[in-house]
Design a protein around this motif. Structure first.
Motif, PDB file in Angstrom:
ATOM      1  N   MET A 192      -4.740  82.494  -6.181  1.00  0.00           N
ATOM      2  CA  MET A 192      -5.242  81.281  -5.532  1.00  0.00           C
ATOM      3  C   MET A 192      -4.571  81.112  -4.177  1.00  0.00           C
ATOM      4  N   THR A 193      -5.383  80.932  -3.144  1.00  0.00           N
ATOM      5  CA  THR A 193      -4.873  80.694  -1.799  1.00  0.00           C
ATOM      6  C   THR A 193      -4.159  79.351  -1.743  1.00  0.00           C
ATOM      7  N   SER A 194      -2.951  79.328  -1.185  1.00  0.00           N
ATOM      8  CA  SER A 194      -2.205  78.075  -1.074  1.00  0.00           C
ATOM      9  C   SER A 194      -2.848  77.194  -0.006  1.00  0.00           C
ATOM     10  N   MET A 195      -2.769  75.877  -0.200  1.00  0.00           N
ATOM     11  CA  MET A 195      -3.412  74.927   0.687  1.00  0.00           C
ATOM     12  C   MET A 195      -2.370  74.203   1.541  1.00  0.00           C
ATOM     13  N   PRO A 196      -2.593  74.169   2.852  1.00  0.00           N
ATOM     14  CA  PRO A 196      -1.695  73.399   3.717  1.00  0.00           C
ATOM     15  C   PRO A 196      -1.920  71.902   3.523  1.00  0.00           C
ATOM     16  N   GLU A 197      -1.031  71.114   4.046  1.00  0.00           N
ATOM     17  CA  GLU A 197      -1.153  69.666   3.949  1.00  0.00           C
ATOM     18  C   GLU A 197      -2.467  69.203   4.588  1.00  0.00           C
ATOM     19  N   THR A 222      -7.571  70.159   0.471  1.00  0.00           N
ATOM     20  CA  THR A 222      -7.606  70.263  -0.982  1.00  0.00           C
ATOM     21  C   THR A 222      -8.822  71.062  -1.408  1.00  0.00           C
ATOM     22  N   SER A 266      -5.141  77.987   6.743  1.00  0.00           N
ATOM     23  CA  SER A 266      -3.893  77.667   7.450  1.00  0.00           C
ATOM     24  C   SER A 266      -4.119  76.447   8.326  1.00  0.00           C
ATOM     25  N   ASN A 321      -8.256  82.810   3.119  1.00  0.00           N
ATOM     26  CA  ASN A 321      -7.063  82.197   3.715  1.00  0.00           C
ATOM     27  C   ASN A 321      -7.385  80.819   4.275  1.00  0.00           C
TER      28      ASN A 321
END
Length: 283
Positions: free
Chosen positions: A1-6, A9, A100, A98
């Motif tokens: 799972m691709t991490s989500m920036p602030e 969501t 970012s 991705n």
């Protein structure tokens, strides 16, 4: 799972459709994995730029109406019997590669590598969509021929723009471009495009800059690495028969599409890549 920036969501509808919800100081936006489909972009302090009907539907095996469908790897009717119009990219879930974020924008990359899931399509085509959501909207679509045979490509970023009233809207930047309408090539009009009925035209214009003026605001669209711009409004009768649209919606929408279409076909050699891009900005 691709991490989500602030501020980003990954959410899901009851139907299972996954989408990115973006809340950034520069803009608000929504992008579905199904079709790599942008359904909302609203720069801070502006009205929504992208049109979506209140009657919108979110099918799992066909395209979302409105927003920015990706017509790929062919535009319009397929040359191969039995395949749907406008390609398969808008009908399938893409892979989220991705996400970012920085002080200026959120950048989303999605990829599609599933030509084998489209029976009857003989080519191995790879797509990558990179979108920069900020004060402006930047969309770049890369096509790579991963097969051994030449790959013919026609395509479009089929953008539905939100306009105040189509009757008071004009498009400039294509005054000197010949166009095709109802299968017939027409000479350049020398005038801005205005609307008083169904309009479905492919303008032959290399790397055009078009401006949409609806009397309340102006939207600039820069089309890059393309030889065509599609201008479309279905008008009342056709709009009334379209899924995901209300009969009156034609008054608040206008498609100005960044495209390789009709005679503007790209032939990609094995291993080569072609990119098209759109830059969208509220003036």
């Amino acid at each position: 799972m691709t991490s989500m920036p602030e501020g980003v969501t990954l959410e899901q509808l009851a139907s299972g459709q996954q989408f990115l919800q973006i809340s950034h100081p520069s803009c608000q936006a929504t992008m579905f994995l199904h079709g790599a489909h942008i359904t909302h972009w609203q720069p801070t302090g502006e009205k929504p730029v992208i049109f979506l009907s209140e009657k919108v539907e979110y099918p799992t095996n066909s395209a979302i109406r409105g927003g920015i469908p990706i017509c790929w790897p062919w535009f319009g009717a397929s040359k191969i019997e039995g395949l749907n119009s406008h390609g398969y990219a808008r009908n399938q879930a893409w892979q989220l590669a991705n996400v970012s974020s920085d002080i200026d924008a959120v950048v989303v990359t999605m990829v599609l590598d599933n030509s084998a899931k489209t029976p009857g399509y003989p080519h191995d085509a790879l797509a990558k969509l990179t979108v920069v959501f900020g004060k402006t909207l930047e969309i770049k679509l890369d096509t790579t021929n991963a097969g051994e045979q030449p790959l013919p490509v026609t395509q479009a970023l089929h953008t539905y723009f939100n306009v105040a009233d189509i009757h008071n809207t004009k498009v400039t930047g294509l005054e000197h471009a010949d166009y095709v309408e109802k299968g017939e090539r027409q000479a350049a009009s020398g005038e801005a495009i205005t609307f008083n009925g169904e309009t479905d035209r492919v303008y032959y214009a290399n790397n055009a800059n078009t401006e949409i003026d609806d009397g309340e605001r102006k939207i600039l669209v820069r089309h890059r690495n393309t030889g065509a711009v599609v201008v479309w409004n279905p008008w009342r009768d056709i709009a009334s028969g379209l899924s995901g649209m209300q009969e009156s919606d034609y008054q608040q929408m206008l498609c100005v599409e960044t495209a390789n279409a009709l005679a503007d076909e790209i032939m990609l050699a094995s291993g080569s890549t072609h990119s098209i891009a759109a830059h969208i900005e509220v003036l």
